[in-house]
Design a protein around this motif. Structure first.
Motif, PDB file in Angstrom:
ATOM      1  N   GLY A   1       0.846  -1.181   0.000  1.00  0.00           N
ATOM      2  CA  GLY A   1       0.000   0.000   0.000  1.00  0.00           C
ATOM      3  C   GLY A   1       0.882   1.230   0.000  1.00  0.00           C
ATOM      4  O   GLY A   1       2.013   1.170   0.485  1.00  0.00           O
ATOM      5  N   HIS A   2       0.389   2.315  -0.572  1.00  0.00           N
ATOM      6  CA  HIS A   2       1.210   3.531  -0.586  1.00  0.00           C
ATOM      7  C   HIS A   2       0.665   4.558   0.395  1.00  0.00           C
ATOM      8  O   HIS A   2      -0.536   4.691   0.571  1.00  0.00           O
ATOM      9  CB  HIS A   2       1.325   4.111  -2.001  1.00  0.00           C
ATOM     10  CG  HIS A   2       0.040   4.551  -2.647  1.00  0.00           C
ATOM     11  ND1 HIS A   2      -0.552   5.770  -2.401  1.00  0.00           N
ATOM     12  CD2 HIS A   2      -0.759   3.941  -3.565  1.00  0.00           C
ATOM     13  CE1 HIS A   2      -1.638   5.891  -3.143  1.00  0.00           C
ATOM     14  NE2 HIS A   2      -1.800   4.789  -3.852  1.00  0.00           N
ATOM     15  N   MET A   3       1.596   5.250   1.051  1.00  0.00           N
ATOM     16  CA  MET A   3       1.175   6.276   2.004  1.00  0.00           C
ATOM     17  C   MET A   3       1.112   7.659   1.372  1.00  0.00           C
ATOM     18  O   MET A   3       0.614   8.596   1.981  1.00  0.00           O
ATOM     19  CB  MET A   3       2.058   6.295   3.243  1.00  0.00           C
ATOM     20  CG  MET A   3       3.463   5.873   3.062  1.00  0.00           C
ATOM     21  SD  MET A   3       4.317   5.837   4.663  1.00  0.00           S
ATOM     22  CE  MET A   3       5.785   4.958   4.199  1.00  0.00           C
TER      23      MET A   3
ATOM     24  N   ALA B   1      -9.844   7.305  -0.199  1.00  0.00           N
ATOM     25  CA  ALA B   1      -9.979   6.067  -0.975  1.00  0.00           C
ATOM     26  C   ALA B   1      -8.611   5.613  -1.501  1.00  0.00           C
ATOM     27  O   ALA B   1      -8.306   4.427  -1.519  1.00  0.00           O
ATOM     28  CB  ALA B   1     -10.945   6.284  -2.145  1.00  0.00           C
ATOM     29  N   ASP B   2      -7.804   6.564  -1.917  1.00  0.00           N
ATOM     30  CA  ASP B   2      -6.508   6.268  -2.564  1.00  0.00           C
ATOM     31  C   ASP B   2      -5.370   6.810  -1.726  1.00  0.00           C
ATOM     32  O   ASP B   2      -4.905   7.900  -1.967  1.00  0.00           O
ATOM     33  CB  ASP B   2      -6.530   6.893  -3.962  1.00  0.00           C
ATOM     34  CG  ASP B   2      -5.298   6.548  -4.758  1.00  0.00           C
ATOM     35  OD1 ASP B   2      -4.568   5.618  -4.383  1.00  0.00           O
ATOM     36  OD2 ASP B   2      -5.052   7.235  -5.770  1.00  0.00           O
ATOM     37  N   MET B   3      -4.801   6.038  -0.735  1.00  0.00           N
ATOM     38  CA  MET B   3      -5.416   4.821  -0.303  1.00  0.00           C
ATOM     39  C   MET B   3      -5.363   4.653   1.194  1.00  0.00           C
ATOM     40  O   MET B   3      -5.092   3.585   1.702  1.00  0.00           O
ATOM     41  CB  MET B   3      -4.788   3.622  -1.020  1.00  0.00           C
ATOM     42  CG  MET B   3      -3.302   3.498  -0.734  1.00  0.00           C
ATOM     43  SD  MET B   3      -2.549   1.857  -0.953  1.00  0.00           S
ATOM     44  CE  MET B   3      -2.849   1.368  -2.569  1.00  0.00           C
ATOM     45  N   LYS B   4      -5.651   5.720   1.932  1.00  0.00           N
ATOM     46  CA  LYS B   4      -5.595   5.588   3.389  1.00  0.00           C
ATOM     47  C   LYS B   4      -6.669   4.628   3.899  1.00  0.00           C
ATOM     48  O   LYS B   4      -6.447   3.896   4.878  1.00  0.00           O
ATOM     49  CB  LYS B   4      -5.632   6.966   4.034  1.00  0.00           C
ATOM     50  CG  LYS B   4      -4.287   7.669   3.774  1.00  0.00           C
ATOM     51  CD  LYS B   4      -4.185   9.119   4.117  1.00  0.00           C
ATOM     52  CE  LYS B   4      -2.755   9.590   3.813  1.00  0.00           C
ATOM     53  NZ  LYS B   4      -2.553  11.029   3.969  1.00  0.00           N
TER      54      LYS B   4
ATOM     55  N   ASP C   1       6.091   6.764  -2.697  1.00  0.00           N
ATOM     56  CA  ASP C   1       6.187   7.473  -3.981  1.00  0.00           C
ATOM     57  C   ASP C   1       5.402   6.801  -5.100  1.00  0.00           C
ATOM     58  O   ASP C   1       5.743   6.941  -6.267  1.00  0.00           O
ATOM     59  CB  ASP C   1       7.666   7.617  -4.382  1.00  0.00           C
ATOM     60  CG  ASP C   1       8.372   6.268  -4.513  1.00  0.00           C
ATOM     61  OD1 ASP C   1       7.767   5.234  -4.147  1.00  0.00           O
ATOM     62  OD2 ASP C   1       9.521   6.249  -4.985  1.00  0.00           O
ATOM     63  N   GLU C   2       4.323   6.084  -4.725  1.00  0.00           N
ATOM     64  CA  GLU C   2       3.542   5.380  -5.747  1.00  0.00           C
ATOM     65  C   GLU C   2       2.936   6.353  -6.741  1.00  0.00           C
ATOM     66  O   GLU C   2       2.877   6.091  -7.934  1.00  0.00           O
ATOM     67  CB  GLU C   2       2.438   4.546  -5.088  1.00  0.00           C
ATOM     68  CG  GLU C   2       1.774   3.535  -6.020  1.00  0.00           C
ATOM     69  CD  GLU C   2       0.668   4.095  -6.901  1.00  0.00           C
ATOM     70  OE1 GLU C   2       0.333   3.458  -7.904  1.00  0.00           O
ATOM     71  OE2 GLU C   2       0.137   5.193  -6.604  1.00  0.00           O
ATOM     72  N   GLU C   3       2.459   7.486  -6.229  1.00  0.00           N
ATOM     73  CA  GLU C   3       1.740   8.433  -7.105  1.00  0.00           C
ATOM     74  C   GLU C   3       2.659   9.121  -8.110  1.00  0.00           C
ATOM     75  O   GLU C   3       2.184   9.785  -9.028  1.00  0.00           O
ATOM     76  CB  GLU C   3       0.992   9.484  -6.263  1.00  0.00           C
ATOM     77  CG  GLU C   3      -0.125   8.900  -5.388  1.00  0.00           C
ATOM     78  CD  GLU C   3      -1.309   8.335  -6.183  1.00  0.00           C
ATOM     79  OE1 GLU C   3      -1.259   8.297  -7.426  1.00  0.00           O
ATOM     80  OE2 GLU C   3      -2.287   7.920  -5.530  1.00  0.00           O
ATOM     81  N   VAL C   4       3.962   8.989  -7.936  1.00  0.00           N
ATOM     82  CA  VAL C   4       4.886   9.514  -8.944  1.00  0.00           C
ATOM     83  C   VAL C   4       5.616   8.371  -9.646  1.00  0.00           C
ATOM     84  O   VAL C   4       6.684   8.558 -10.211  1.00  0.00           O
ATOM     85  CB  VAL C   4       5.873  10.554  -8.343  1.00  0.00           C
ATOM     86  CG1 VAL C   4       5.131  11.820  -7.957  1.00  0.00           C
ATOM     87  CG2 VAL C   4       6.619   9.991  -7.138  1.00  0.00           C
TER      88      VAL C   4
ATOM     89  N   TYR D   1      -3.582  -2.544  -2.131  1.00  0.00           N
ATOM     90  CA  TYR D   1      -4.825  -2.002  -1.578  1.00  0.00           C
ATOM     91  C   TYR D   1      -5.299  -0.712  -2.228  1.00  0.00           C
ATOM     92  O   TYR D   1      -5.816   0.184  -1.569  1.00  0.00           O
ATOM     93  CB  TYR D   1      -4.700  -1.927  -0.049  1.00  0.00           C
ATOM     94  CG  TYR D   1      -4.857  -3.327   0.514  1.00  0.00           C
ATOM     95  CD1 TYR D   1      -3.805  -4.242   0.438  1.00  0.00           C
ATOM     96  CD2 TYR D   1      -6.085  -3.767   1.006  1.00  0.00           C
ATOM     97  CE1 TYR D   1      -3.972  -5.552   0.870  1.00  0.00           C
ATOM     98  CE2 TYR D   1      -6.254  -5.067   1.440  1.00  0.00           C
ATOM     99  CZ  TYR D   1      -5.200  -5.956   1.366  1.00  0.00           C
ATOM    100  OH  TYR D   1      -5.380  -7.256   1.777  1.00  0.00           O
ATOM    101  N   GLU D   2      -5.150  -0.634  -3.567  1.00  0.00           N
ATOM    102  CA  GLU D   2      -5.780   0.449  -4.321  1.00  0.00           C
ATOM    103  C   GLU D   2      -7.291   0.306  -4.204  1.00  0.00           C
ATOM    104  O   GLU D   2      -7.803  -0.808  -4.016  1.00  0.00           O
ATOM    105  CB  GLU D   2      -5.381   0.363  -5.806  1.00  0.00           C
ATOM    106  CG  GLU D   2      -3.919   0.619  -6.101  1.00  0.00           C
ATOM    107  CD  GLU D   2      -3.500   2.073  -5.920  1.00  0.00           C
ATOM    108  OE1 GLU D   2      -4.376   2.949  -5.789  1.00  0.00           O
ATOM    109  OE2 GLU D   2      -2.288   2.320  -5.880  1.00  0.00           O
ATOM    110  N   PRO D   3      -8.033   1.431  -4.323  1.00  0.00           N
ATOM    111  CA  PRO D   3      -9.491   1.318  -4.275  1.00  0.00           C
ATOM    112  C   PRO D   3     -10.019   0.515  -5.473  1.00  0.00           C
ATOM    113  O   PRO D   3      -9.346   0.407  -6.493  1.00  0.00           O
ATOM    114  CB  PRO D   3      -9.963   2.774  -4.348  1.00  0.00           C
ATOM    115  CG  PRO D   3      -8.828   3.540  -4.920  1.00  0.00           C
ATOM    116  CD  PRO D   3      -7.574   2.816  -4.520  1.00  0.00           C
TER     117      PRO D   3
END
Ligand SMILES: [Zn+2]
Length: 404
Positions: free
Chosen positions: A97-99, A131-134, A165-168, A190-192
């Motif tokens: 999961g990404h923070m 949702a993405d993704m806490k 750094d998943e979103e980048v 654990y992406e939505p």
């Protein structure tokens, strides 16, 4: 379901996930906010403290990016958490999961508010990263904590990667993900869900980000323009030719051209930023060849120099027989819980691409139901916290017992 599984499922559902989501969404953890990411890492380490095993905070891999002037600069990403539990158990899986979120510290979207439910069941929470993704992080930890109370837990070992750094595109954590994926039976990310009804993502395209650096020659716009080599015009030409590659197997998005200067100067530098998404490995290879060919053609036509930085960091994720089996197992667990879950292909990419590229089947939308992610309308259907925690908890029990 066995009585033990029923107990584990009930325990997962009862976890205080909504409180966690509200607290975590209040912590800005945009991919560039290192202090916020460190705060999230410490929250996650606390939430994982009741789990057995060892947790470590690891430095990211070194990463560079091209600035607007075309120079390579070092970028620092946040640190990543790695939890390792029972590494010698017979069944080994990876959970990730990404923070980080797409909302940086200066973004106006920083807090949560309740929305009216509308046509959807349950309460609907609007907030950054809910949702993405806490929400997904809370679901994963609730399921693991519940699973640890089961007598069958000894059969299943796992690693959890929480990256920053998943979103980048996960440049600083891709190597850690690959190391953690090696030899695992299955991956869960654990992406939505792809749709607000809980639909899982199946196949995904790959994705590559490129910075194409064009170096021309400056000259006076009126006195001797013939001596100049216009980098901005070459970048525009390049953008048009690359856009002509778009096909069912390939999407090309020329996102930005940086460069140029005063009106009376022929610009000698430009940077074109482009995202390319191939459907298959073959499309990826063809796109890479085409990119080199077009760069050479434009360099020759405009008599200037062009080189590229970046690459295909997310390989395409087709669904093979193993991937299909894992999807079927997740849906079968859903059915036992009274949840009707299907799957469909997605145009997005995520860490599931990287895990699948290691030969590990992965379901990468195990997180909450919600939508409008990456926008200030992002929402979480809060009933899905319990549903999805139950789903993961039952899945863990089944993986421990039967494998995939
Ligand atoms: Zn995400």
């Amino acid at each position: 379901m066995t009585p033990t599984e029923r107990t584990v499922v009930e325990q997962a559902k009862a976890a205080p996930m909504l409180d966690q989501v509200l607290r975590w969404a209040a912590i800005n953890s945009g991919s560039g906010n290192l202090a916020g990411l460190a705060a999230m890492a410490s929250e996650l380490a606390d939430a994982c403290a009741p789990l057995p095993g060892q947790i470590a905070l690891l430095d990211p891999a070194p990463v560079t990016r091209i600035d607007a002037q075309g120079h390579e600069r070092e970028v620092t990403h946040g640190r990543n958490l790695l939890l390792t539990v029972r590494p010698t158990a017979p069944v080994q899986i990876l959970l990730t999961g990404h923070m980080d979120t797409v909302f940086d510290a200066e973004h106006p979207f920083q807090s949560c508010q309740w929305l009216s439910p509308g046509v959807l069941n349950g309460r609907v929470l609007n907030g950054p990263g809910v949702a993405d993704m806490k929400g997904g992080l809370a679901v994963m930890i609730a399921a693991l904590r519940a699973f640890e109370t089961s007598p069958e837990c000894e059969r299943l070992g796992y690693q959890v990667v929480f990256n920053s750094d998943e979103e980048v595109g996960s440049p600083g954590s891709a190597a850690l993900l690959a190391r953690a994926a090696a030899g695992k039976l299955a991956g869960l990310t654990y992406e939505p869900s792809t749709l607000p009804d809980g639909t899982l993502a199946a196949a995904r395209p790959g994705s590559g980000n490129f910075s194409i650096i064009i170096t021309g020659r400056s000259a006076h716009a009126g006195r001797n323009p013939q001596d100049g080599r216009n980098a901005v015009v070459a970048a525009a030409d390049l953008a048009l030719r690359l856009s002509a590659l778009i096909s069912p197997g390939l999407s090309v998005n020329c996102a930005r051209i940086e460069g140029g200067g005063p009106n009376n100067v022929v610009p000698d530098h430009a940077v074109l930023r482009v995202n390319i998404r191939p459907r298959t490995r073959l499309d990826e290879a063809l796109a890479s060849e085409a990119l080199d060919r077009i760069m050479a053609q434009v360099a020759a036509a405009h008599d200037l120099h062009i080189h590229r930085h970046g690459g295909f960091a997310r390989p395409p994720k087709p669904i093979n027989a193993q991937g299909q089996k894992l999807l079927e197992l997740v849906c079968a667990c859903g059915q036992m819980l009274g949840q009707e879950i299907g799957w469909k292909d997605s145009g997005g990419v995520c860490d599931g691409n990287n895990i699948a590229a290691c030969g590990v089947p992965v379901v990468d939308t195990m997180g909450v139901r919600g939508g409008a992610i990456h926008s200030p309308d992002e929402y979480l259907i809060t009933d899905s916290l319990g549903e999805r925690a139950a789903l993961s908890a039952l899945l863990l029990c089944r993986l421990a017992r039967d494998g995939v």
